[in-house]
Design a protein around this motif. Structure first.
Motif, PDB file in Angstrom:
ATOM      1  N   GLN A  30       1.164  -1.177  -0.281  1.00 50.79           N
ATOM      2  CA  GLN A  30      -0.118   0.320   0.095  1.00 50.79           C
ATOM      3  C   GLN A  30       1.037   0.994   0.126  1.00 50.79           C
ATOM      4  N   VAL A  46      -2.382   5.213   9.592  1.00 55.76           N
ATOM      5  CA  VAL A  46      -2.888   4.053   9.035  1.00 55.76           C
ATOM      6  C   VAL A  46      -4.374   3.770   9.941  1.00 55.76           C
ATOM      7  N   GLU A  49      -7.558   0.389   6.637  1.00 54.89           N
ATOM      8  CA  GLU A  49      -7.254  -0.297   6.143  1.00 54.89           C
ATOM      9  C   GLU A  49      -8.244  -1.026   5.247  1.00 54.89           C
ATOM     10  N   HIS A  50      -9.417   0.124   5.223  1.00 60.11           N
ATOM     11  CA  HIS A  50     -10.481  -0.200   4.249  1.00 60.11           C
ATOM     12  C   HIS A  50     -11.075   1.161   3.227  1.00 60.11           C
ATOM     13  N   GLY A  51     -11.149   2.013   3.720  1.00 56.33           N
ATOM     14  CA  GLY A  51     -10.601   3.225   3.212  1.00 56.33           C
ATOM     15  C   GLY A  51     -11.480   3.617   4.142  1.00 56.33           C
ATOM     16  N   VAL A  52     -12.088   3.362   5.350  1.00 53.43           N
ATOM     17  CA  VAL A  52     -13.698   4.088   5.552  1.00 53.43           C
ATOM     18  C   VAL A  52     -13.419   5.369   6.893  1.00 53.43           C
ATOM     19  N   LEU A  64      -7.405  13.568  -3.629  1.00 45.34           N
ATOM     20  CA  LEU A  64      -7.577  13.364  -2.300  1.00 45.34           C
ATOM     21  C   LEU A  64      -7.927  11.670  -2.241  1.00 45.34           C
ATOM     22  N   THR A  65      -7.063  11.151  -1.433  1.00 43.33           N
ATOM     23  CA  THR A  65      -6.408   9.787  -1.383  1.00 43.33           C
ATOM     24  C   THR A  65      -5.912   8.716  -0.785  1.00 43.33           C
ATOM     25  N   ARG A  66      -6.585   7.668  -0.670  1.00 40.56           N
ATOM     26  CA  ARG A  66      -6.658   6.919   0.259  1.00 40.56           C
ATOM     27  C   ARG A  66      -5.705   6.197   0.565  1.00 40.56           C
ATOM     28  N   CYS A  68      -4.368   4.004   1.840  1.00 38.64           N
ATOM     29  CA  CYS A  68      -4.529   2.387   1.990  1.00 38.64           C
ATOM     30  C   CYS A  68      -5.070   2.040   0.966  1.00 38.64           C
ATOM     31  N   LEU A  69      -5.867   2.342  -0.098  1.00 39.91           N
ATOM     32  CA  LEU A  69      -6.489   2.067  -1.115  1.00 39.91           C
ATOM     33  C   LEU A  69      -5.828   2.033  -2.350  1.00 39.91           C
ATOM     34  N   THR A  70      -4.259   2.756  -2.144  1.00 38.07           N
ATOM     35  CA  THR A  70      -3.982   3.320  -3.279  1.00 38.07           C
ATOM     36  C   THR A  70      -2.383   2.089  -3.191  1.00 38.07           C
ATOM     37  N   GLY A 140     -16.457  11.665   5.363  1.00 39.48           N
ATOM     38  CA  GLY A 140     -14.692  11.134   5.278  1.00 39.48           C
ATOM     39  C   GLY A 140     -13.325  10.597   5.995  1.00 39.48           C
ATOM     40  N   HIS A 141     -13.764  10.937   7.501  1.00 41.41           N
ATOM     41  CA  HIS A 141     -13.102  11.174   8.485  1.00 41.41           C
ATOM     42  C   HIS A 141     -13.546  10.616   9.483  1.00 41.41           C
ATOM     43  N   LEU A 142     -12.698   9.764  10.401  1.00 44.46           N
ATOM     44  CA  LEU A 142     -13.651   9.322  11.749  1.00 44.46           C
ATOM     45  C   LEU A 142     -12.965   9.874  12.723  1.00 44.46           C
TER      46      LEU A 142
ATOM     47  N   MET B  38      -9.625  -2.409  -3.654  1.00 48.44           N
ATOM     48  CA  MET B  38      -8.440  -2.446  -2.669  1.00 48.44           C
ATOM     49  C   MET B  38      -9.121  -2.732  -1.537  1.00 48.44           C
ATOM     50  N   ALA B  39     -10.371  -2.606  -0.856  1.00 47.41           N
ATOM     51  CA  ALA B  39     -10.793  -2.927  -0.244  1.00 47.41           C
ATOM     52  C   ALA B  39     -10.183  -4.616   0.255  1.00 47.41           C
ATOM     53  N   HIS B 103     -17.657   9.393  -0.433  1.00 47.12           N
ATOM     54  CA  HIS B 103     -17.504  10.575  -0.117  1.00 47.12           C
ATOM     55  C   HIS B 103     -16.504  11.311  -0.821  1.00 47.12           C
ATOM     56  N   GLN B 105     -13.759  11.922  -0.379  1.00 51.91           N
ATOM     57  CA  GLN B 105     -12.460  11.630  -0.086  1.00 51.91           C
ATOM     58  C   GLN B 105     -12.130   9.767  -1.418  1.00 51.91           C
ATOM     59  N   SER B 108     -13.086  11.515  -5.419  1.00 54.80           N
ATOM     60  CA  SER B 108     -12.076  11.702  -6.307  1.00 54.80           C
ATOM     61  C   SER B 108     -11.438  10.466  -7.692  1.00 54.80           C
ATOM     62  N   ARG B 109     -11.048   9.600  -6.816  1.00 53.91           N
ATOM     63  CA  ARG B 109     -10.591   8.138  -7.299  1.00 53.91           C
ATOM     64  C   ARG B 109     -11.561   7.004  -7.752  1.00 53.91           C
ATOM     65  N   ARG B 188     -23.807   7.213   8.594  1.00 55.33           N
ATOM     66  CA  ARG B 188     -23.011   8.535   8.102  1.00 55.33           C
ATOM     67  C   ARG B 188     -23.090   8.591   6.589  1.00 55.33           C
TER      68      ARG B 188
END
Lengths: 174, 274
Positions: A30, A46, A49-52, A64-66, A68-70, A140-142, B38-39, B103, B105, B108-109, B188
């Motif tokens: 990753q 990190v 690890e699944h984009g959440v 904007l890029t996760r 962990c998903l890249t 998009g953030h916790l 990826m997830a 989201h 974020q 965007s991808r 959410r």
């Protein structure tokens, strides 16, 4: 058409916060792990690890890029920006970072690198955000410490500060 | 978790990507935005032997109007379609639903076609594609074929795609004069929908599509029902979806959402109908 084999490490080069960097990665690595373990750029965190959770959010070519998903190999040749690139110089915080400190926008700080990247990107294209827009962005953030309220307060103040400094610059140019 | 090992191919042309699929079949997976795959890789729910990255194939990053349809290529990210200046005029339902897809974020991808390929039962893009009677354009080294969206998605994360095929594009018909409504309930904003409803009001009546309840988006067509006749139709539909209890919601709650937001989106679509 390059084929990178699973069991070997392959060279990955990109620009990190404006500087060329290079490391090696198996295809499955990753981007988040590459940043932290290969390049030592541990500002990016990190979490799920699944984009959440959003802790690992960075910018890749302005998106904007996760991380962990890249995959690291996917960003070969790209422009990557992380939280380490936000401060204008050593020992000085960006307007947004300073507002976070003033308003206690972080406690444990785990989610903060991702939150800062999202807000920094968003404010650069939406200089006059509403609170609703910022809350939707933060979906998009916790964050498990702050309850988000001080984060919103910091972001609104940063937006106002940035907008007024832009106005001042505009008037000096007249 | 971390993905199991795989080879990685960065395809420069569509033919290169199709050649890998022809050679490796079900051991290969296409990766575009990667926001679903990826997830799955990280959780090792998917363990392909080779990933084929198609995002550097320039031809796929295309939104075009062709013969009364909007064609969205496999490289088009959700954010790009959402920012497309003609979206609200050409595809109002997609303009309503896309802000609910993940989201900022992840939009965007993530890509439009990737979301269709993944076929999550609660996802907004497959729901819209099926509601609008869109099509999936499949391509392999052997042939091209076009499949109606309703036939393409066969179940939970299951599609009619053959192992050597990839989605080259999806297309949405443009229908002037229709009214649209969209609403969803999630824990959410941007999370998987517990229930999502899309309604289309046309001269022929109403069409309601529901995601998040059955194992794929389901659709019903009705004449312009009102009052208790509409309640009865919604109630029957809610039961026909065979909702299940899970950690997020009970079956009864899901049926209630179909009745409540189903009615709301139908009313909204009617108000917008020309």
């Amino acid at each position: 058409m390059p084929r990178l084999t699973a069991t070997q490490r392959h060279s990955v080069r990109f620009r990190l916060n404006g500087h060329p960097v290079e490391g090696s990665a198996e295809p499955r690595m990753q981007l988040a792990d590459f940043l932290r373990h290969e390049l030592g750029a541990t500002g990016t965190h990190v979490g799920c690890e699944h984009g959440v959770c959003g802790a690992c959010t960075v910018l890749v070519d302005g998106m904007l890029t996760r991380s962990c998903l890249t995959l690291a190999v996917q960003v070969d040749g790209c422009d990557v920006r992380t939280v380490e690139g936000l401060a204008p110089e050593r020992g000085r915080l960006s307007v947004l970072q300073a507002a976070f400190r003033r308003h206690h926008g972080l406690q444990c700080g785990f989610c903060t690198p991702g939150v800062l990247m999202s807000l920094d990107r968003y404010l650069s294209t939406n200089p006059n955000p509403t609170e609703d827009q910022l809350r939707e962005l933060l979906s998009g953030h916790l964050c498990r410490c702050t309850g988000y309220t001080p984060i919103i307060r910091a972001a609104m103040e940063a937006a106002a500060t940035l907008a007024s400094s832009t106005r001042q610059e505009d008037s000096t140019h007249v | 978790m971390k993905p199991a090992a795989f080879d990685y191919v960065r395809a420069d042309t569509l033919d290169e990507a199709l050649a890998v699929l022809a050679a490796e079949g079900g051991d290969a997976r296409i990766i575009a935005g990667g926001q679903s795959l990826m997830a799955m890789l990280n959780m090792r729910l998917a363990r392909p032997k080779v990933l084929v990255d198609i995002m550097r194939i320039g031809d796929l990053d295309r939104i075009a109007e062709e013969r009364g349809r909007i064609v969205v290529g496999a490289g088009v990210r959700q954010a790009k379609l959402l920012a497309w200046s003609e979206l609200a005029a050409k595809l109002p339902l997609v303009a309503l639903a896309l802000p609910w897809t993940g989201h900022e974020q992840t939009r965007s991808r993530g890509t439009i076609c990737g979301s269709v390929a993944h076929a999550d039962p609660s996802a907004e893009t497959p729901l819209c594609l099926i509601a609008l009677e869109g099509e999936v354009h499949l391509r392999s080294a052997r042939r091209r074929r076009v499949v109606a969206a309703g036939d393409f998605i066969t179940g939970m994360m299951n599609t009619a795609r053959q192992d050597d095929e990839m989605i080259e594009a999806v297309s949405f018909p443009i229908r002037a004069g229709n009214g649209y409504g969209f609403r969803e309930v999630a824990r959410r904003h941007g999370d998987f929908a517990i229930t999502a409803c899309a309604a289309i009001a046309s001269a022929n009546g109403i069409r309601l599509a529901v995601a998040g309840v059955a194992d794929k988006p389901e659709v019903r067509n009705w004449p312009d029902l009102d009052g208790s006749a509409l309640d009865d139709a919604l109630n029957a539909f809610a039961y026909e979806l065979d909702a299940r209890d899970d950690i997020h919601a009970t079956a009864r709650y899901r049926r209630d959402l179909v009745r409540q937001i189903g009615r709301e989106v139908i009313m909204e679509a009617r108000r917008c109908r020309a």
